[in-house]
Structure formats: structure tokens, C-alpha cells
Design a protein around this motif. Structure first.
Motif, short mmCIF file in Angstrom:
data_model
loop_
_atom_site.label_atom_id
_atom_site.label_comp_id
_atom_site.label_asym_id
_atom_site.label_seq_id
_atom_site.Cartn_x
_atom_site.Cartn_y
_atom_site.Cartn_z
N GLU A 86 131.12 -11.17 57.51
CA GLU A 86 129.89 -11.93 57.36
C GLU A 86 128.65 -11.04 57.51
O GLU A 86 127.54 -11.55 57.75
CB GLU A 86 129.83 -13.04 58.41
CG GLU A 86 130.92 -14.08 58.29
CD GLU A 86 130.54 -15.17 57.30
OE1 GLU A 86 129.38 -15.16 56.82
OE2 GLU A 86 131.40 -16.02 57.01
N LEU A 119 124.88 -12.52 57.64
CA LEU A 119 124.33 -12.50 58.99
C LEU A 119 123.02 -11.74 59.02
O LEU A 119 122.01 -12.21 59.57
CB LEU A 119 125.34 -11.85 59.94
CG LEU A 119 125.11 -12.02 61.42
CD1 LEU A 119 124.93 -13.49 61.79
CD2 LEU A 119 126.27 -11.43 62.20
N ALA A 170 124.55 -19.71 61.40
CA ALA A 170 125.51 -20.26 62.34
C ALA A 170 126.92 -19.81 61.98
O ALA A 170 127.71 -19.43 62.84
CB ALA A 170 125.42 -21.79 62.36
N GLN A 171 127.19 -19.84 60.69
CA GLN A 171 128.53 -19.45 60.25
C GLN A 171 128.79 -17.98 60.55
O GLN A 171 129.85 -17.61 61.07
CB GLN A 171 128.66 -19.71 58.74
CG GLN A 171 130.06 -19.43 58.20
CD GLN A 171 130.10 -19.53 56.69
OE1 GLN A 171 129.30 -20.24 56.10
NE2 GLN A 171 131.03 -18.82 56.07
N GLY A 172 127.83 -17.14 60.23
CA GLY A 172 127.99 -15.70 60.47
C GLY A 172 128.13 -15.40 61.95
O GLY A 172 128.96 -14.59 62.36
N GLN A 229 129.14 -17.43 64.29
CA GLN A 229 130.42 -17.96 64.76
C GLN A 229 131.55 -16.99 64.48
O GLN A 229 132.36 -16.67 65.37
CB GLN A 229 130.70 -19.31 64.07
CG GLN A 229 132.06 -19.90 64.38
CD GLN A 229 132.11 -20.44 65.79
OE1 GLN A 229 131.39 -21.36 66.14
NE2 GLN A 229 132.96 -19.85 66.63
#
Lengths: 192, 192
Positions: free
Chosen positions: A124, A128, B129-131, B133
Motif C-alpha cells: 500500500e 499511503l 485508512a486502508q493503507g 490498516q
DNA sequence: GCCTATAGTATCGACTCAATACTAAATCGC
DNA sequence: GCGATTTAGTATTGAGTCGATACTATAGGC
């Protein structure tokens, strides 16, 4: 009423919580290696700053700390012989900071790299970095707009247009580009 | 040779630097409001933890700090009447923590919300948020796998299968689901 | 009942950090 | 030029963080 000032979304809240948790992990890694987190941050900064930016004042700006705090941190780093101070010739009030060979060597084992590898492993990294960049930009804009830094307050900014050089306006020593008076009042993405 | 252990990508490094900078902003916001960052983190945790998790030990685990450190932080919070301690009836060694009304009120003005709003404004909340996480997951796995927490060490985990209840194995009080012996050794995303 | 593991506290030392007060050097304003 | 202001950096103090160590008290295995 004072109202809730646009409640943040659950997703954003979640992101902030995660961010805190992650950064706590980094700090834990820092601490394990003998130096305090703030000391690591100072070393990291000095490794990335250009020669106009390696001063206690610039470091304090970057860290968002006071000069007094930074002064203390630098004393600790000097005692450990990781950082060297040399008086500036341009400005006799000012101090030039530089990493010693020990400081450079220490940065090889920066705990930050562990987390960077984790991020790579997560696949990511790009998303990110992009999300963080955008969020930081927003946050800095909100907090007065000053923090991202208009060129005028940037370490890379050299004023011009005085005296006989009235033709050339200002200059950014990082991008090596001239800056108009108007440009000089805009934020610089590469600001110290 | 010891070698460089797979150099992290520039993008990942960039993300980590941004992360540090952002989290420093949050800390600055924390500090401005009178409480220290660690004290804020404790309040935030207590607001989110279930009743099995509101103990000094669980908080120490969450923060990645020692119990001694947490003990000090809690003393400070108790002096400020933001947190209350009550002896547990189940275990007389243990202490139950709870927020006072003052503590709850203070959380209304959590500086974290400012950053969350910034993230919303950046339009990157989901990706961020995904990154985060994914990165956190990786980081926790790397650091021993223990940190994300196997259910056995989770505050939500209730052992079963003893005595006359030999049929039912274990139980997670958070998800309200039974857990096999094997499951209980796996990491729990909702771990304390 | 003993032995060990666990919950929490106390204390110490190095460090962070803001606030305040200070020195010295640069820069401005006229 | 020369005094007033700004800016660079340091010293000191006080509250807090944090790990390490040592300690008390309770719980639980056997």
C-alpha cells in the motif's frame, strides 16, 4: 450554539487512530536503540536538510518545537558525538549543524526503515504516501497556512532585487529557480 | 555479510516520514490543551475499550508501554479527576478504570478530531485508512506477531472447556462467538 | 499449603517539552 | 551612523514520559 463543527467521518477517525498506533510503534523502535525519539528525528532531519536548513532554528520549525527544547536535544546529541556544531561565518549568531560519521552510521540502522519495509510488504506504499501527503497538506493549511511555509520564510529562499541586482527578484536555492514577488508569498511544497 | 535486508522503497520511506510529521502535529494539538499526549491516549483508549479491557495492564499493552509508566499516567489522570479507579470484585489485585464525566466531556474536544476533519477534507480518508490498516497489520506481524494479539492474550477472550462445560471450547466476548482451540492461537483483528 | 505467575505501585534516571528569562549579533529606521 | 527592534541561540525550571528495577498483594496450579 457552538455546534459540532462538521463531525469527522468514521473512516477518518479510524485513520487517525491507526496513525497514532503506528507512530507509537515507530517511537517504540526508536527508544529501543538507545536514543530518544526526538533525537532520532533530529538526526533524520539533518540528513535531509540542505545547508541553509541545518540550524537549530530550522530544526525547531520542522519539529514544531520551541528553540529551547531543540537546544536541549542538540546538547544531548553533541554529548553523544552524533552531531557537530560550528559557528556560521555568514551570521555570527547562528550555528551550523552537521552529522558526525557516528551520526551517519547510526542512521543506517534507523528503525524507520523497518516500518518502511512493512509498508512495502503491505503493498500500500503508493496509496499511503498519497493519502498522507494530502492529509498533511490539509492539516498544515488549516493550522494557519503558515506551516507548509511560504517561500519568504523558507530556508531555500534567498531574497533578491536589492541594490544593483534590482532586475533579479528572489531565488529558491533548492529548485534553483527565480521567484516573483507574488510567488514568494505562496506556499512551497518543498518548504523546510 | 549482514547486508541491507531489502532496502525499503523510496515511496515507503516517504510515507513513514509523512507519518511521523503528521503524528507530531497531533501531539502538538494534544499538548496545547493541557494534557500530555500519553494522557490523551489513555482517555481515548478508555472510551473505546470494553469492560474487560479497562485495566492498567490492558492499557499498557495497547500503548506498548510498561505497567510502571501507565501507572504514573493514570495517577496524573486521577489527580485531574478525569479517570476513576475502582477495585475489581472478580480479582482483588485488579483495578477497573472508568472515565469521569469530566473525562468524557474533555474527549468532546479531542484534537484528533481536527486531524480527522483534515483527512476528510483531503478526500483520502478511505485510501488512508486502508493503507494504514495494512501497514499496521504488517508491522505488528513482523514484531513477533504477538502485538495484534492472539485471542489467548486478548481481553475479549474467555477460556472454556473446563469442568462440566467441556463441550464449549473458548469464547470471544466481543464478537460473541465460540472459538476453537486452534482459532484461539490466531491473531484477532479486534484484539485489545 | 507452597510456588509461581500476575496486577499494580514506588522510585530512579535520562529525556521531552513549554515557558521564561537571558546574551549577543544582525537589521531597521531615520 | 546609531539606537530600537528583531532574531539566533542558551540556561533554567517544572510537569510529564518512559524503561528498569524492586517491591507488595492476590490468584491459581499442583
Amino acid at each position: 450554539m457552538k455546534k459540532s463543527e462538521s463531525l469527522p467521518s468514521g473512516m477518518a477517525l479510524r485513520a487517525v487512530l491507526l496513525l497514532e498506533r503506528l507512530s507509537r510503534l515507530v517511537r517504540a523502535g526508536d527508544h529501543a536503540s538507545g536514543l530518544a525519539p526526538a533525537q532520532w528525528e533530529a538526526l533524520r532531519y539533518l540528513a535531509r536538510a540542505n545547508r541553509f536548513s541545518r540550524t537549530p532554528a530550522a530544526l525547531a520549525d520542522y519539529l514544531g518545537a520551541t528553540r529551547g527544547t531543540v537546544s536541549q536535544t542538540l546538547i544531548a546529541l553533541e554529548d553523544k558525538e552524533l552531531v557537530r556544531k560550528t559557528g556560521s561565518s555568514r551570521d555570527r549568531r547562528s550555528v551550523e549543524l552537521s552529522l558526525t560519521s557516528g551520526g551517519v552510521a547510526l542512521l543506517e540502522h534507523d528503525a524507520l526503515k523497518d516500518l518502511a519495509r512493512d509498508i512495502d510488504a503491505s503493498g500500500e506504499a503508493d496509496g499511503l504516501a498519497q493519502g498522507l501527503q494530502a492529509a498533511l497538506h490539509q492539516a498544515l493549511v488549516r493550522r494557519g497556512g503558515r506551516a507548509f511555509g511560504v517561500c519568504r520564510t523558507c530556508r531555500h529562499f534567498r531574497p533578491g532585487g536589492r541594490g544593483d541586482k534590482a532586475g533579479k527578484p528572489h531565488h529558491c536555492t533548492l529548485l534553483d529557480e527565480p521567484l516573483s514577488d507574488a510567488d514568494a508569498s505562496l506556499v512551497c511544497f518543498e518548504h523546510t
